[in-house]
Design a protein around this motif. Structure first.
Motif, PDB file in Angstrom:
ATOM      1  N   GLU A   1     -40.064  15.056 -47.702  1.00  0.00           N
ATOM      2  CA  GLU A   1     -39.582  15.120 -49.084  1.00  0.00           C
ATOM      3  C   GLU A   1     -39.284  16.545 -49.545  1.00  0.00           C
ATOM      4  OE1 GLU A   1     -38.873  12.321 -50.568  1.00  0.00           O
ATOM      5  OE2 GLU A   1     -39.637  11.289 -48.781  1.00  0.00           O
ATOM      6  N   PHE A   2     -39.515  17.526 -48.686  1.00  0.00           N
ATOM      7  CA  PHE A   2     -39.299  18.917 -49.078  1.00  0.00           C
ATOM      8  C   PHE A   2     -37.906  19.373 -48.619  1.00  0.00           C
ATOM      9  CE2 PHE A   2     -43.823  18.425 -49.168  1.00  0.00           C
ATOM     10  CZ  PHE A   2     -44.267  19.268 -50.165  1.00  0.00           C
ATOM     11  N   ASP A   3     -37.058  19.664 -49.577  1.00  0.00           N
ATOM     12  CA  ASP A   3     -35.710  20.127 -49.244  1.00  0.00           C
ATOM     13  C   ASP A   3     -35.717  21.540 -48.672  1.00  0.00           C
ATOM     14  OD1 ASP A   3     -34.612  17.745 -50.136  1.00  0.00           O
ATOM     15  OD2 ASP A   3     -34.342  18.483 -52.190  1.00  0.00           O
TER      16      ASP A   3
ATOM     17  N   VAL B   1     -41.493  30.421 -39.741  1.00  0.00           N
ATOM     18  CA  VAL B   1     -40.623  31.368 -40.450  1.00  0.00           C
ATOM     19  C   VAL B   1     -40.666  31.071 -41.940  1.00  0.00           C
ATOM     20  CG1 VAL B   1     -38.288  32.338 -40.583  1.00  0.00           C
ATOM     21  CG2 VAL B   1     -39.113  31.354 -38.426  1.00  0.00           C
ATOM     22  N   ASP B   2     -40.770  32.137 -42.750  1.00  0.00           N
ATOM     23  CA  ASP B   2     -40.820  31.920 -44.198  1.00  0.00           C
ATOM     24  C   ASP B   2     -39.425  31.847 -44.798  1.00  0.00           C
ATOM     25  OD1 ASP B   2     -39.876  34.532 -44.601  1.00  0.00           O
ATOM     26  OD2 ASP B   2     -41.837  35.343 -45.141  1.00  0.00           O
ATOM     27  N   LYS B   3     -39.348  31.679 -46.103  1.00  0.00           N
ATOM     28  CA  LYS B   3     -38.069  31.463 -46.785  1.00  0.00           C
ATOM     29  C   LYS B   3     -37.146  32.669 -46.719  1.00  0.00           C
ATOM     30  CE  LYS B   3     -40.062  28.154 -50.069  1.00  0.00           C
ATOM     31  NZ  LYS B   3     -40.338  27.853 -51.493  1.00  0.00           N
TER      32      LYS B   3
ATOM     33  N   LEU C   1     -44.500  27.125 -48.387  1.00  0.00           N
ATOM     34  CA  LEU C   1     -43.696  26.359 -49.332  1.00  0.00           C
ATOM     35  C   LEU C   1     -44.070  26.668 -50.771  1.00  0.00           C
ATOM     36  CD1 LEU C   1     -43.593  22.879 -47.554  1.00  0.00           C
ATOM     37  CD2 LEU C   1     -41.646  24.407 -47.935  1.00  0.00           C
ATOM     38  N   GLU C   2     -45.320  27.063 -50.975  1.00  0.00           N
ATOM     39  CA  GLU C   2     -45.801  27.370 -52.331  1.00  0.00           C
ATOM     40  C   GLU C   2     -45.534  28.818 -52.735  1.00  0.00           C
ATOM     41  OE1 GLU C   2     -49.879  26.318 -52.078  1.00  0.00           O
ATOM     42  OE2 GLU C   2     -49.507  24.148 -52.112  1.00  0.00           O
ATOM     43  N   GLU C   3     -45.113  29.660 -51.802  1.00  0.00           N
ATOM     44  CA  GLU C   3     -44.859  31.073 -52.147  1.00  0.00           C
ATOM     45  C   GLU C   3     -43.599  31.215 -53.003  1.00  0.00           C
ATOM     46  OE1 GLU C   3     -46.884  33.637 -48.501  1.00  0.00           O
ATOM     47  OE2 GLU C   3     -44.718  33.514 -48.671  1.00  0.00           O
TER      48      GLU C   3
END
Length: 242
Positions: A114-116, A190-192, A240-242
């Protein structure tokens, strides 16, 4: 007489302690609670931010890449901008670790469906055989359905450079081993912003990569290495919360 009474008193205390507490300790050991608590105490990084992986004092970013996916679409690192994603190197005819790796990734896919802003990039190390059509069939076989999970193929030299230099995840052609290729079975996180991230180990050092070849239900392999899919899920949530 004073020393004698003191000795008797100490003996009585020890006896009472043994009667009351030793059975409780034995019960905890039998039920596994002592072992469970020990494991929890050893775990690192549960509440702390993830580390940046560095090289020569600089944060390591994912190198630029551009390959064709299972739908014959051109996919680059720009398509993952703003997403947390995992990277693996595999091949469809792998007779050993790849099936386990991708079963683990499918489990992760379902948890974060559910996470885009989550995705996966799987690079084949046998691009001569793994055409988009072959990769499409592989995706259908394993239940790879997330639109942000790309199975990527292209120029073999560029893929091997990306693996061995860009990510420092070993991959090589090896005609003498089953399947004809060797690779490590590790996942990169890998982060955003495109930076490689990981949690610390018990000695305060980044683990860098996550083991992808042990199922959570297995616990550990025959060499005593523990599964890391569970902690990988925790760390994906952090990013995902960052």
């Amino acid at each position: 007489m004073k020393n004698k009474y003191t000795y008797v008193w100490v003996s009585l205390v020890v006896l009472v302690f043994g009667i009351i507490f030793v059975p409780r300790i034995v019960d905890r050991i039998k039920s596994g609670k002592v072992v469970e608590n020990t494991r929890m105490n050893v775990a690192q990084g549960v509440d702390s931010p993830l580390e940046y992986i560095t090289l020569d004092g600089k944060k390591r970013r994912v190198p630029e890449f551009s390959f064709i996916n299972q739908d014959s679409l051109l996919i680059s690192n720009d398509d993952y901008r703003g997403k947390v994603y995992l990277v693996e190197f595999f091949f469809t005819t792998c007779p050993s670790i790849c099936p386990i790796m991708n079963e683990n990734l499918v489990e992760i896919q379902e948890e974060f469906r559910e996470f885009d802003d989550f995705g996966i990039a799987s690079f084949t190390i046998n691009p001569e055989y793994d055409t988009p059509m072959i990769l499409k069939e592989y995706a259908e076989k394993y239940g790879i359905t997330d639109m942000d999970w790309n199975l990527l193929t292209g120029d073999s030299e560029k893929i091997y450079e990306l693996a061995n230099v860009g990510f420092n995840i070993f991959a090589a052609s090896a005609p003498d081993v089953p399947g004809g290729f060797e690779h490590s079975g590790l996942f990169a996180l890998v982060d955003k912003n495109g930076y490689l991230r990981s949690r610390k180990d018990n000695y305060g050092n980044p683990i860098i990569y996550y083991r992808g070849t042990i199922k959570p239900s297995q616990g550990e392999n025959f060499e005593g290495e523990k599964e890391q899919i569970s902690i990988l899920k925790e760390d994906i949530k952090k990013l995902l919360e960052e």
